[in-house]
Design a protein around this motif. Structure first.
Motif, PDB file in Angstrom:
ATOM      1  N   ARG A   1       0.839  -1.208   0.000  1.00 37.53           N
ATOM      2  CA  ARG A   1       0.000   0.000   0.000  1.00 37.53           C
ATOM      3  C   ARG A   1       0.874   1.260   0.000  1.00 37.53           C
ATOM      4  N   LEU A   2       1.888   1.287   0.875  1.00 35.54           N
ATOM      5  CA  LEU A   2       2.770   2.451   0.966  1.00 35.54           C
ATOM      6  C   LEU A   2       3.555   2.655  -0.328  1.00 35.54           C
ATOM      7  N   ALA A   3       4.046   1.535  -0.896  1.00 38.04           N
ATOM      8  CA  ALA A   3       4.828   1.655  -2.132  1.00 38.04           C
ATOM      9  C   ALA A   3       3.983   2.226  -3.272  1.00 38.04           C
ATOM     10  N   LEU A   4       2.744   1.719  -3.436  1.00 33.04           N
ATOM     11  CA  LEU A   4       1.882   2.220  -4.509  1.00 33.04           C
ATOM     12  C   LEU A   4       1.442   3.656  -4.235  1.00 33.04           C
ATOM     13  N   ASP A   5       1.231   3.998  -2.955  1.00 30.33           N
ATOM     14  CA  ASP A   5       0.906   5.386  -2.612  1.00 30.33           C
ATOM     15  C   ASP A   5       1.996   6.346  -3.067  1.00 30.33           C
ATOM     16  N   GLU A   6       3.252   5.984  -2.778  1.00 28.63           N
ATOM     17  CA  GLU A   6       4.374   6.851  -3.147  1.00 28.63           C
ATOM     18  C   GLU A   6       4.455   7.033  -4.658  1.00 28.63           C
ATOM     19  N   ILE A   7       4.218   5.947  -5.402  1.00 26.44           N
ATOM     20  CA  ILE A   7       4.273   6.039  -6.872  1.00 26.44           C
ATOM     21  C   ILE A   7       3.157   6.955  -7.374  1.00 26.44           C
ATOM     22  N   ALA A   8       1.955   6.789  -6.818  1.00 25.55           N
ATOM     23  CA  ALA A   8       0.815   7.610  -7.259  1.00 25.55           C
ATOM     24  C   ALA A   8       1.063   9.086  -6.969  1.00 25.55           C
ATOM     25  N   GLN A   9       1.569   9.387  -5.783  1.00 21.35           N
ATOM     26  CA  GLN A   9       1.824  10.785  -5.429  1.00 21.35           C
ATOM     27  C   GLN A   9       2.875  11.407  -6.337  1.00 21.35           C
ATOM     28  N   GLY A  10       3.897  10.617  -6.677  1.00 23.67           N
ATOM     29  CA  GLY A  10       4.969  11.173  -7.497  1.00 23.67           C
ATOM     30  C   GLY A  10       4.623  11.300  -8.958  1.00 23.67           C
ATOM     31  N   ALA A  11       3.659  10.494  -9.461  1.00 28.39           N
ATOM     32  CA  ALA A  11       3.414  10.451 -10.905  1.00 28.39           C
ATOM     33  C   ALA A  11       2.106  11.105 -11.340  1.00 28.39           C
ATOM     34  N   LEU A  12       1.121  11.206 -10.427  1.00 27.90           N
ATOM     35  CA  LEU A  12      -0.217  11.582 -10.884  1.00 27.90           C
ATOM     36  C   LEU A  12      -0.694  12.940 -10.396  1.00 27.90           C
ATOM     37  N   GLY A  13      -0.013  13.534  -9.456  1.00 23.95           N
ATOM     38  CA  GLY A  13      -0.402  14.864  -9.010  1.00 23.95           C
ATOM     39  C   GLY A  13      -1.792  14.897  -8.428  1.00 23.95           C
ATOM     40  N   ALA A  14      -2.703  15.693  -9.052  1.00 25.90           N
ATOM     41  CA  ALA A  14      -4.048  15.880  -8.511  1.00 25.90           C
ATOM     42  C   ALA A  14      -4.869  14.596  -8.558  1.00 25.90           C
ATOM     43  N   ARG A  15      -4.576  13.690  -9.465  1.00 24.96           N
ATOM     44  CA  ARG A  15      -5.333  12.431  -9.597  1.00 24.96           C
ATOM     45  C   ARG A  15      -4.883  11.375  -8.609  1.00 24.96           C
ATOM     46  N   ALA A  16      -3.848  11.683  -7.788  1.00 20.06           N
ATOM     47  CA  ALA A  16      -3.296  10.674  -6.882  1.00 20.06           C
ATOM     48  C   ALA A  16      -4.327  10.205  -5.871  1.00 20.06           C
ATOM     49  N   ALA A  17      -5.164  11.118  -5.372  1.00 14.80           N
ATOM     50  CA  ALA A  17      -6.134  10.753  -4.332  1.00 14.80           C
ATOM     51  C   ALA A  17      -7.106   9.694  -4.845  1.00 14.80           C
ATOM     52  N   GLU A  18      -7.572   9.854  -6.083  1.00 12.18           N
ATOM     53  CA  GLU A  18      -8.505   8.887  -6.672  1.00 12.18           C
ATOM     54  C   GLU A  18      -7.860   7.505  -6.789  1.00 12.18           C
ATOM     55  N   VAL A  19      -6.597   7.476  -7.255  1.00 13.51           N
ATOM     56  CA  VAL A  19      -5.887   6.204  -7.414  1.00 13.51           C
ATOM     57  C   VAL A  19      -5.634   5.567  -6.058  1.00 13.51           C
ATOM     58  N   ARG A  20      -5.224   6.382  -5.072  1.00 15.44           N
ATOM     59  CA  ARG A  20      -4.949   5.831  -3.746  1.00 15.44           C
ATOM     60  C   ARG A  20      -6.199   5.206  -3.140  1.00 15.44           C
ATOM     61  N   ALA A  21      -7.340   5.831  -3.344  1.00 15.38           N
ATOM     62  CA  ALA A  21      -8.584   5.263  -2.826  1.00 15.38           C
ATOM     63  C   ALA A  21      -8.869   3.907  -3.479  1.00 15.38           C
ATOM     64  N   ALA A  22      -8.670   3.818  -4.806  1.00 17.32           N
ATOM     65  CA  ALA A  22      -8.912   2.556  -5.507  1.00 17.32           C
ATOM     66  C   ALA A  22      -7.938   1.480  -5.040  1.00 17.32           C
ATOM     67  N   VAL A  23      -6.678   1.872  -4.830  1.00 15.22           N
ATOM     68  CA  VAL A  23      -5.680   0.915  -4.340  1.00 15.22           C
ATOM     69  C   VAL A  23      -6.076   0.380  -2.967  1.00 15.22           C
ATOM     70  N   ASN A  24      -6.500   1.272  -2.083  1.00 13.28           N
ATOM     71  CA  ASN A  24      -6.915   0.839  -0.739  1.00 13.28           C
ATOM     72  C   ASN A  24      -8.077  -0.146  -0.819  1.00 13.28           C
ATOM     73  N   LYS A  25      -9.043   0.124  -1.695  1.00 16.65           N
ATOM     74  CA  LYS A  25     -10.196  -0.772  -1.811  1.00 16.65           C
ATOM     75  C   LYS A  25      -9.785  -2.155  -2.312  1.00 16.65           C
ATOM     76  N   VAL A  26      -8.957  -2.188  -3.354  1.00 16.88           N
ATOM     77  CA  VAL A  26      -8.616  -3.485  -3.940  1.00 16.88           C
ATOM     78  C   VAL A  26      -7.725  -4.297  -2.982  1.00 16.88           C
ATOM     79  N   LEU A  27      -6.854  -3.632  -2.201  1.00 11.57           N
ATOM     80  CA  LEU A  27      -6.052  -4.357  -1.216  1.00 11.57           C
ATOM     81  C   LEU A  27      -6.924  -4.881  -0.077  1.00 11.57           C
ATOM     82  N   ASP A  28      -7.923  -4.099   0.342  1.00 12.59           N
ATOM     83  CA  ASP A  28      -8.862  -4.595   1.342  1.00 12.59           C
ATOM     84  C   ASP A  28      -9.635  -5.792   0.805  1.00 12.59           C
ATOM     85  N   LEU A  29      -9.973  -5.752  -0.478  1.00  9.46           N
ATOM     86  CA  LEU A  29     -10.641  -6.878  -1.126  1.00  9.46           C
ATOM     87  C   LEU A  29      -9.770  -8.135  -1.063  1.00  9.46           C
TER      88      LEU A  29
END
Length: 532
Positions: free
Chosen positions: A115-143
């Motif tokens: 989760r932390l590794a993908l968060d860091e990648i999203a923050q560094g690469a996606l800017g304003a869209r990072a929050a949306e991606v991080r939410a999706a990542v959290n959901k799929v990992l919880d799944l």
């Protein structure tokens, strides 16, 4: 299966995972995928620091397979499709975790690392869209977590159902008898105690047996002792003996030097006492297998024997080297006088000069050999310091590559992403690494070339260094290669590996080897002293 499908849909609804999340993850894959190998390497380097997680590994080949599987898993995580087949694949991974005995807590910590590794990648690469991606990542990992935890629940229910199938009255009698034995300190004994019935089925399995094997009592009771616990190579002789004694066809054995297979597939040496003791009161257990784990004891005894042998030979070598060095120095000096006298007398013909040159070379060779004897016989004390292992490996590989270039031998490095720091004598450990690499290069040169790998790995309390080559191997895997003066090379002194053995044991480590045609591996294990 409709039931499973409805469960999967229920979990997806619970974590609010929908098609928008799936599209978001699929778009994110292009940014994340180049980082997957690095994340996998860091993930398994972290696992090596924890004993409970590390003990499920059977070797480096398995770790490399697991890294590749983790890369594929991350790709599947982001790409999907998140359907019934996805559910089954995740459940299969969870069942593997149950089978190898991975504690549940490591699934949560593993997901946190991803989760932390993908968060860091999203923050560094996606800017304003990072929050949306991080939410999706959290959901799929919880799944993923929810599905895997279902497999642990299924395994628990399966064990409970198996217990329910046992005859209730027999279970009651067995529990009463077991409680009586446990009151007599069976559970507290620091020896393995395994009770078998007349068919060599396990009926009693104490706490020490659980600790040594990594298997729970509920997994072993009711299972055949020979097929469940003995390594395949000893089942023929030792397994037949156990079955005969349990059946009353042969007298009990006072001592049986055998071995035991753990959950992780590792082999432990065990000294068994097999006591046949049928009882009218207890008709379940007729044979007690009482075992002492002698793995560490046998390894220590082997190291002591080797050290004693090295010390004895070292004393002899020191005396011989001293007696030889003085005459050699005298011979070298007089040879120089002879060479000058012949030159003044005009007797400098080619044959005479060639003979003098040969004698000079042989004296120098003998002098170098004497120096090597003295290095072995009177080793200098270690100069321990906190040192990084990876730079030592890189330097040894760099020096060895110059030797390998002319021998058509490629020297490769396989190092972890995180450095390994431990107390050692850098100069002496560097000497060991270079010696092992050059030995491998010489073996491959005689075979026409090949490849050598210098590998370093972290275990919870040890650093492991391996030098592996794909050469012809040793003629005998039981050859005493660490004995002084034993050599497989025509002009070898037989001291290189003896000196390496002494250096490693002085570090309170161990050195061992495996050899077969196409693969020879030397493994050096050094202790890591944990602070705090």
């Amino acid at each position: 299966m409709p039931g499973r499908e409805s469960l999967f849909e229920e979990i997806k609804r619970y974590v609010r995972f929908d098609e928008d999340d799936a599209r978001c993850l699929a778009a994110f894959r292009a940014h994340a995928e180049p980082h997957f190998p690095r994340i996998a390497a860091e993930f398994y380097d972290r696992i090596r620091e924890h004993e409970d997680a590390h003990r499920v590994f059977t070797g480096e080949e398995q770790v490399e397979r697991l890294k590749r599987s983790l890369v594929r898993w991350m790709a599947r995580l982001l790409t999907g499709p998140h359907d019934e087949a996805y559910f089954e694949e995740t459940a299969k991974i969870g069942r593997i975790h149950v089978r190898v005995g991975l504690p549940q807590r490591y699934m949560f910590t593993a997901m946190a690392l991803i989760r932390l590794a993908l968060d860091e990648i999203a923050q560094g690469a996606l800017g304003a869209r990072a929050a949306e991606v991080r939410a999706a990542v959290n959901k799929v990992l919880d799944l993923e977590l929810a599905i895997m935890l279902e497999t642990y629940r299924d395994a628990f229910l399966a064990r409970a159902q198996r217990a329910e199938r046992l005859d209730r009255e027999e279970v009651g009698r067995t529990l009463a008898r077991t409680e009586h034995r446990y009151k007599n300190a069976v559970e507290l004994a620091r020896i393995l105690i395994v009770g078998l019935d007349a068919h060599a089925i396990v009926r009693l399995f104490n706490r020490e047996a659980e600790r040594i094997t990594g298997l729970g009592r509920e997994e072993v009771v009711g299972m055949p002792f020979v097929e469940t616990l003995l390594p395949e190579e000893v089942r023929g002789d030792h397994g037949a003996l156990v079955k005969d004694i349990a059946a009353g066809r042969r007298a009990g054995a006072d001592l049986l030097e055998s071995s035991l297979r753990t959950r992780a597939g590792k082999i432990r040496d065990v000294r068994w006492q097999l006591a046949y003791a049928p009882s009218e009161v207890d008709d379940g257990v007729v044979l007690f297998a009482i075992g002492q784990d002698t793995t560490d004891e046998n390894a220590l005894a082997a190291r002591v024997r080797q050290s004693e042998k090295l010390a004895a030979v070292g004393t002899l070598a020191a005396g011989l080297a001293h007696e030889i060095r003085n005459p050699l120095n005298g011979a070298q000096l007089h040879l120089t006088f002879l060479e000058r006298g012949l030159a003044r007398a005009g007797m400098a013909d080619p044959d005479t000069q060639d003979a003098i040159r040969v004698v000079h070379d042989e004296i120098r060779r003998l002098s170098a050999l004497v120096s090597e004897f003295l290095d072995f016989a009177r080793p200098k004390p270690l100069v321990l310091t906190q040192a990084s292992l990876l730079p030592l490996c890189e330097r040894a590989a760099r020096l060895a590559r110059s030797d390998g270039a002319g021998a058509h031998v490629e020297v490769e490095l396989d190092l972890p992403s995180a450095d390994i720091v431990l107390d050692l004598d850098p100069a002496k450990i560097g000497q060991v690494l270079l010696n092992l690499l050059r030995n491998a290069i010489e073996a491959l040169e005689a075979a026409g070339g090949g490849a050598v790998i210098l590998r370093a790995r972290r275990r919870p309390r040890h650093a492991v260094i391996e030098v592996e080559d794909n050469g012809p191997g040793l003629a005998s895997p039981d050859a005493p290669i660490f004995d002084p003066f034993f050599s497989t090379k025509p002009n070898g002194t037989g001291l290189g590996l003896a000196i390496a053995h002494r250096i490693v044991t002085d570090h309170e480590g161990a050195i061992e080897f495996e050899s077969r045609p196409g693969r020879t591996l030397f493994r050096v294990t050094l202790p890591i002293r944990l602070s705090g």
